[in-house]
Design a protein around this motif. Structure first.
Motif, PDB file in Angstrom:
ATOM      1  N   GLU A  78      55.408 -35.077   9.449  1.00 34.71           N
ATOM      2  CA  GLU A  78      56.770 -35.493   9.801  1.00 34.71           C
ATOM      3  C   GLU A  78      56.940 -35.966  11.245  1.00 34.71           C
ATOM      4  O   GLU A  78      57.866 -36.707  11.543  1.00 34.71           O
ATOM      5  CB  GLU A  78      57.780 -34.390   9.489  1.00 34.71           C
ATOM      6  CG  GLU A  78      57.530 -33.096  10.212  1.00 34.71           C
ATOM      7  CD  GLU A  78      58.634 -32.067   9.961  1.00 34.71           C
ATOM      8  OE1 GLU A  78      59.725 -32.438   9.519  1.00 34.71           O
ATOM      9  OE2 GLU A  78      58.382 -30.878  10.217  1.00 34.71           O
ATOM     10  N   TYR A  79      56.075 -35.543  12.171  1.00 39.85           N
ATOM     11  CA  TYR A  79      56.248 -35.943  13.570  1.00 39.85           C
ATOM     12  C   TYR A  79      55.425 -37.184  13.869  1.00 39.85           C
ATOM     13  O   TYR A  79      54.226 -37.213  13.593  1.00 39.85           O
ATOM     14  CB  TYR A  79      55.793 -34.823  14.513  1.00 39.85           C
ATOM     15  CG  TYR A  79      56.698 -33.612  14.462  1.00 39.85           C
ATOM     16  CD1 TYR A  79      57.848 -33.551  15.228  1.00 39.85           C
ATOM     17  CD2 TYR A  79      56.391 -32.534  13.627  1.00 39.85           C
ATOM     18  CE1 TYR A  79      58.695 -32.444  15.177  1.00 39.85           C
ATOM     19  CE2 TYR A  79      57.227 -31.416  13.571  1.00 39.85           C
ATOM     20  CZ  TYR A  79      58.374 -31.390  14.347  1.00 39.85           C
ATOM     21  OH  TYR A  79      59.203 -30.297  14.287  1.00 39.85           O
ATOM     22  N   ILE A  80      56.055 -38.189  14.463  1.00 39.60           N
ATOM     23  CA  ILE A  80      55.290 -39.347  14.945  1.00 39.60           C
ATOM     24  C   ILE A  80      55.411 -39.321  16.467  1.00 39.60           C
ATOM     25  O   ILE A  80      56.513 -39.394  17.015  1.00 39.60           O
ATOM     26  CB  ILE A  80      55.777 -40.667  14.305  1.00 39.60           C
ATOM     27  CG1 ILE A  80      55.006 -41.846  14.860  1.00 39.60           C
ATOM     28  CG2 ILE A  80      57.273 -40.883  14.453  1.00 39.60           C
ATOM     29  CD1 ILE A  80      55.167 -43.121  14.037  1.00 39.60           C
ATOM     30  N   THR A  81      54.288 -39.176  17.126  1.00 39.33           N
ATOM     31  CA  THR A  81      54.301 -38.906  18.569  1.00 39.33           C
ATOM     32  C   THR A  81      53.541 -39.986  19.340  1.00 39.33           C
ATOM     33  O   THR A  81      52.395 -40.293  19.028  1.00 39.33           O
ATOM     34  CB  THR A  81      53.704 -37.506  18.856  1.00 39.33           C
ATOM     35  OG1 THR A  81      54.485 -36.537  18.145  1.00 39.33           O
ATOM     36  CG2 THR A  81      53.732 -37.169  20.331  1.00 39.33           C
ATOM     37  N   ILE A  82      54.231 -40.527  20.368  1.00 42.94           N
ATOM     38  CA  ILE A  82      53.603 -41.518  21.253  1.00 42.94           C
ATOM     39  C   ILE A  82      52.916 -40.754  22.358  1.00 42.94           C
ATOM     40  O   ILE A  82      53.567 -40.000  23.090  1.00 42.94           O
ATOM     41  CB  ILE A  82      54.646 -42.439  21.919  1.00 42.94           C
ATOM     42  CG1 ILE A  82      55.713 -42.880  20.933  1.00 42.94           C
ATOM     43  CG2 ILE A  82      53.964 -43.636  22.559  1.00 42.94           C
ATOM     44  CD1 ILE A  82      56.819 -43.693  21.589  1.00 42.94           C
ATOM     45  N   ASP A  83      51.638 -40.950  22.496  1.00 43.05           N
ATOM     46  CA  ASP A  83      50.886 -40.275  23.557  1.00 43.05           C
ATOM     47  C   ASP A  83      51.056 -41.053  24.858  1.00 43.05           C
ATOM     48  O   ASP A  83      52.010 -41.846  25.016  1.00 43.05           O
ATOM     49  CB  ASP A  83      49.417 -40.101  23.118  1.00 43.05           C
ATOM     50  CG  ASP A  83      48.751 -38.879  23.743  1.00 43.05           C
ATOM     51  OD1 ASP A  83      48.517 -38.892  24.963  1.00 43.05           O
ATOM     52  OD2 ASP A  83      48.458 -37.907  23.010  1.00 43.05           O
ATOM     53  N   ASP A  84      50.156 -40.868  25.776  1.00 39.32           N
ATOM     54  CA  ASP A  84      50.250 -41.453  27.119  1.00 39.32           C
ATOM     55  C   ASP A  84      50.396 -42.983  27.056  1.00 39.32           C
ATOM     56  O   ASP A  84      50.091 -43.611  26.044  1.00 39.32           O
ATOM     57  CB  ASP A  84      48.969 -41.081  27.891  1.00 39.32           C
ATOM     58  CG  ASP A  84      49.186 -41.038  29.389  1.00 39.32           C
ATOM     59  OD1 ASP A  84      50.234 -41.495  29.865  1.00 39.32           O
ATOM     60  OD2 ASP A  84      48.279 -40.544  30.091  1.00 39.32           O
ATOM     61  N   CYS A  85      50.852 -43.546  28.181  1.00 44.27           N
ATOM     62  CA  CYS A  85      50.876 -44.996  28.405  1.00 44.27           C
ATOM     63  C   CYS A  85      52.093 -45.699  27.809  1.00 44.27           C
ATOM     64  O   CYS A  85      52.066 -46.911  27.593  1.00 44.27           O
ATOM     65  CB  CYS A  85      49.574 -45.653  27.931  1.00 44.27           C
ATOM     66  SG  CYS A  85      48.116 -44.898  28.671  1.00 44.27           S
TER      67      CYS A  85
END
Ligand code: GLA
Length: 419
Positions: A78-85
């Motif tokens: 369920e979680y869509i996570t944008i990492d660094d940058c």
């Protein structure tokens, strides 16, 4: 994340109402599941050269679409996570964090709205230090403003890294940022890198404190797109399981890092091993793969409902490696075992050899009570079979692979009916 809660405790011999600081955001009662950009897409910011691979709102939107249309959300991711940058190199004139305007032209609130409209939850990366690991603005010195900004964008999950800061401050800094997130009033899963930074600096983390203040915490170094890295991570988790496993439970989990599954570094069998062991470990399941191009055999592993059910088991007890003998004739095997809420056991037998082999393990070696079990093969290769109390578990494998069973205790009469 940290709310004072009142509990009746025996304090100094008297039954009184004591105020304790405890993680109390009611989130992550089972290990979080979702998608994270880092392993697959890294810090690719060149959208001209690689328009489908750069960290951008287009990548997040198309991944969100695929998480829904391809059944990942229905399976629990369920979680869509944008990492660094994702950040611009500079803060705005008001001191606030600003996403890169070229790659996130609609802004983060609009992107969160899009993600939420799909029924997904929105995660984002930041770093406690002066800058992120890739050199973008970190929260240090702006903690309250940044917590408020992230909450105002309707973020549901924050991965807070710990590059570019004094590790000695972390025992105060991570709880303090959790308090600021809590103060926003928005329920936000708090994923910390705090113990990892202490571990690599040979400073012993206080896991009681970590589990009180974080929903999820990275345990060790970054996983990479290779089988060697998955095996290294498994072995690190096993070598440290006595220290770490007791702190996992509903609301707080050890995180051995992302699933490599579906990328070039793992064969199908190696991917099966990672999925099985991450289920045993009650680890967060963060895919990091291009969902537009993933091959069906890897997709099937990620979507295996029986294995996800093991990972999400509500007892929340992290499993252990229970057998690994370097000098044994079975030295190419490891056995991992997890106790489940329905009196069952999940047992993974991992084989690291390259040739056909047959072997066995006893109930004692599997660390399970000596009784009859129905064995359900969670990868659906074998049909269900019965393991009698006085027999050993026998099996054969053709090369590196995993046998992953659910051991379901059988009353004697049920057993008799089945044979
Ligand atoms: C660290 C983290 C990774 C990733 C990168 C981003 O290395 O451990 O998971 O977030 O930073 O720069």
């Amino acid at each position: 994340m940290v709310a004072p809660s009142f509990q009746v405790l025996v304090c100094g011999g008297l039954l009184v109402l004591c105020s304790i600081e405890a993680l109390d955001n009611g989130l992550a009662l089972t290990p979080p599941m979702g998608w994270l950009s880092w392993l697959r897409f890294g810090c690719n910011i060149d959208c001209d050269a690689k328009p489908t691979e750069c960290i951008s709102e287009n990548l997040i939107k198309r991944t969100a679409d695929l998480m829904v249309s391809e059944g990942y959300l229905a399976a629990g991711y369920e979680y869509i996570t944008i990492d660094d940058c994702w950040l611009d190199k500079d803060r705005g004139p008001d001191g606030r964090l600003v996403p890169d305007p070229k790659r996130f032209p609609s802004g983060m609130k609009a992107l969160a709205d899009y993600v939420h409209s799909k029924g997904l939850k929105f995660g984002i990366y930041e770093d406690y230090g002066s800058s992120t690991c890739a050199g973008y603005p970190g929260v240090e010195g702006h903690e309250a403003l940044d917590a408020e900004t992230l909450a105002s964008w309707d973020v549901d999950y924050i991965k807070l890294d710990g590059c570019n800061t004094d590790v000695r401050n972390m025992n105060k800094a991570y709880p303090a940022f959790g308090q600021l997130l809590n103060a926003t009033g928005r329920p936000i899963v708090y994923a910390c890198s705090w113990p990892y930074f202490l571990e690599v600096n040979h400073m012993k983390p206080n896991y009681t404190a970590v589990a009180e203040h974080c929903n999820v915490w990275r345990t060790w170094v970054d996983i990479r797109n290779s089988w060697a890295s998955v095996v290294y991570t498994m072995n690190w988790m096993a070598s440290n399981q006595q220290r770490l496993a007791p702190f996992a439970g509903p609301g707080h989990w050890n995180d051995p890092d992302m699933l490599v599954i579906g990328n070039s570094g793992l064969t199908v069998n190696q991917a099966k091993v990672q999925m099985a062991i991450w289920a045993i470990l009650a680890a967060p399941l963060h895919m990091s793969v291009d969902l537009a191009t993933i091959q069906p055999e890897f997709k099937a592993i990620l979507l295996n409902r029986d294995i996800i059910a093991v990972n999400q088991d509500k007892l929340g007890k992290q499993g252990l490696r229970v057998w690994s003998e370097t000098f044994s004739w079975r030295h190419k095997f490891q056995v991992w075992q997890r106790e489940l809420s329905d009196n069952c056991y999940a047992i993974a037998i991992v084989y690291f050899g390259h040739h056909h082999t047959s072997s066995f393990f006893t109930h004692e070696e599997l660390r399970i009570p000596r009784q009859n079990y129905l064995l359900q093969d969670l990868y659906n290769i074998e049909t269900d079979r019965v393991l009698e109390a006085h027999k050993t578990l026998t099996f054969s494998m053709n090369g590196t692979d995993v046998k992953f069973y659910k051991f379901i205790p059988q009353a004697f009469d049920v057993f008799v009916k089945q044979i």
